[in-house]
Scaffold this motif. Structure first.
Motif, PDB file in Angstrom:
ATOM      1  N   LYS A 241      -0.534   0.856   2.475  1.00  0.00           N
ATOM      2  CA  LYS A 241      -1.162  -0.331   1.926  1.00  0.00           C
ATOM      3  C   LYS A 241       0.108  -1.363   1.827  1.00  0.00           C
ATOM      4  O   LYS A 241       1.477  -1.265   1.554  1.00  0.00           O
ATOM      5  CB  LYS A 241      -1.948  -0.136   1.062  1.00  0.00           C
ATOM      6  CG  LYS A 241      -3.048   1.110   0.550  1.00  0.00           C
ATOM      7  CD  LYS A 241      -3.526   0.998  -1.014  1.00  0.00           C
ATOM      8  CE  LYS A 241      -4.869   1.405  -1.288  1.00  0.00           C
ATOM      9  NZ  LYS A 241      -5.450   1.957  -2.485  1.00  0.00           N
TER      10      LYS A 241
ATOM     11  N   THR B 188       1.087  -8.077   0.347  1.00  0.00           N
ATOM     12  CA  THR B 188      -0.302  -8.506   0.065  1.00  0.00           C
ATOM     13  C   THR B 188       0.275 -10.832  -0.239  1.00  0.00           C
ATOM     14  O   THR B 188       1.088 -10.224  -1.183  1.00  0.00           O
ATOM     15  CB  THR B 188      -0.864  -7.952  -0.784  1.00  0.00           C
ATOM     16  OG1 THR B 188      -2.600  -8.557  -1.028  1.00  0.00           O
ATOM     17  CG2 THR B 188      -0.573  -8.270  -2.001  1.00  0.00           C
TER      18      THR B 188
ATOM     19  N   THR C  87       0.887   4.878  -1.227  1.00  0.00           N
ATOM     20  CA  THR C  87       0.410   4.810   0.728  1.00  0.00           C
ATOM     21  C   THR C  87       0.364   3.870   1.292  1.00  0.00           C
ATOM     22  O   THR C  87       0.926   2.916   1.062  1.00  0.00           O
ATOM     23  CB  THR C  87      -0.887   4.944  -0.447  1.00  0.00           C
ATOM     24  OG1 THR C  87      -1.434   4.206  -1.384  1.00  0.00           O
ATOM     25  CG2 THR C  87      -2.369   6.976  -1.397  1.00  0.00           C
TER      26      THR C  87
END
Length: 259
Positions: free
Chosen positions: A236, A135, A234
């Motif tokens: 992500k 991210t 998870t």
């Protein structure tokens, strides 16, 4: 990385050398995370130390036992860009942290995937895997900025190409967090600078004195880096929380004008 710092410093003119300042950490502003170690495992622990007038700066440290040398060594020291983004490290009822296998497929991005994504940040600006794995954070943006600025520095007179390289230090350390794991690891990448046409040469700057003696049409630099990332359990994106690199080798190479 420390040896490279000393080598470059010694090669500078005395007027350019920074005075040596012994380092120390404030134990009152340091959190220590000790994982339970089973027999046969390497003994290590992590710490987060804070400094500044408001304790606004944070650094992640890893200390590990060198079983051959019979001593403890600080094997990683990585500054966090934003201490507020440090994930919550889970402690058990006895106050111990939990070590996690950084290469485990239970993590959204095992350490091998993290290294590949970081190499891509430098090599392509993150266009292949970097922006998928991570991210956007200050650290990942700094890496893509290095790619964007460095690959354009010669204009039409030369080229710069980044590539991944096998790390000399493959060990990775990870602690369980509320969302996955905090992973501390190293990676290695190279930077190949070359002129675009015969007759041109690259002049090494003053920080190259320790590695390079004279101008040449092409150089390959090796960088050893320490990284820290928050990796979810998870599927992500992970967060690159900080990194630091040192040039640990440089040598002249033969340019390929056919490229």
């Amino acid at each position: 990385m420390s040896s490279a710092d000393l080598k470059e410093e010694a090669a500078l003119p005395r007027s350019d050398r920074e005075p040596y300042r012994p380092w120390a950490y404030d134990l009152d502003a340091t959190d220590v995370y000790i994982p339970r170690i089973t027999p046969g495992q390497q003994r290590w622990f992590a710490a987060v130390t804070r400094s500044g007038s408001r304790k606004q700066y944070a650094r992640v440290l890893v200390l590990a036992e060198n079983t051959k040398a019979k001593r403890w060594e600080m094997v990683a020291a990585v500054d966090l860009d934003d201490p507020e983004h440090l994930p919550n490290i889970i402690l058990d009822k006895d106050g111990y942290a939990t070590a996690v296998d950084a290469s485990s497929a239970s993590l959204a991005a095992p350490v091998g995937v993290l290294r590949t994504a970081i190499a891509d940040n430098f090599a392509t600006g993150g266009e292949k895997t970097g922006k998928k794995v991570f991210t956007p954070t200050e650290a990942s943006r700094r890496q893509t900025k290095v790619h964007d600025q460095t690959t354009r520095k010669f204009g039409t007179r030369g080229t710069t190409r980044f590539s991944s390289a096998d790390t000399e230090f493959p060990d990775a350390y990870a602690l369980k967090t509320a969302t996955g794991a905090l992973v501390i690891f190293s990676h290695t990448h190279t930077q190949h600078d070359a002129v675009a046409a015969p007759g041109l040469q690259i002049v090494p700057d003053k920080l190259d004195r320790a590695w390079l003696n004279a101008p040449a049409p092409a150089f390959t630099y090796t960088f050893t880096c320490s990284d820290v990332a928050g990796v979810p359990a998870t599927p992500k994106p992970s967060s690159l929380l900080g990194y630091g690199c040192r040039r640990t080798d440089a040598k002249p190479t033969v340019p390929d004008f056919s490229l």
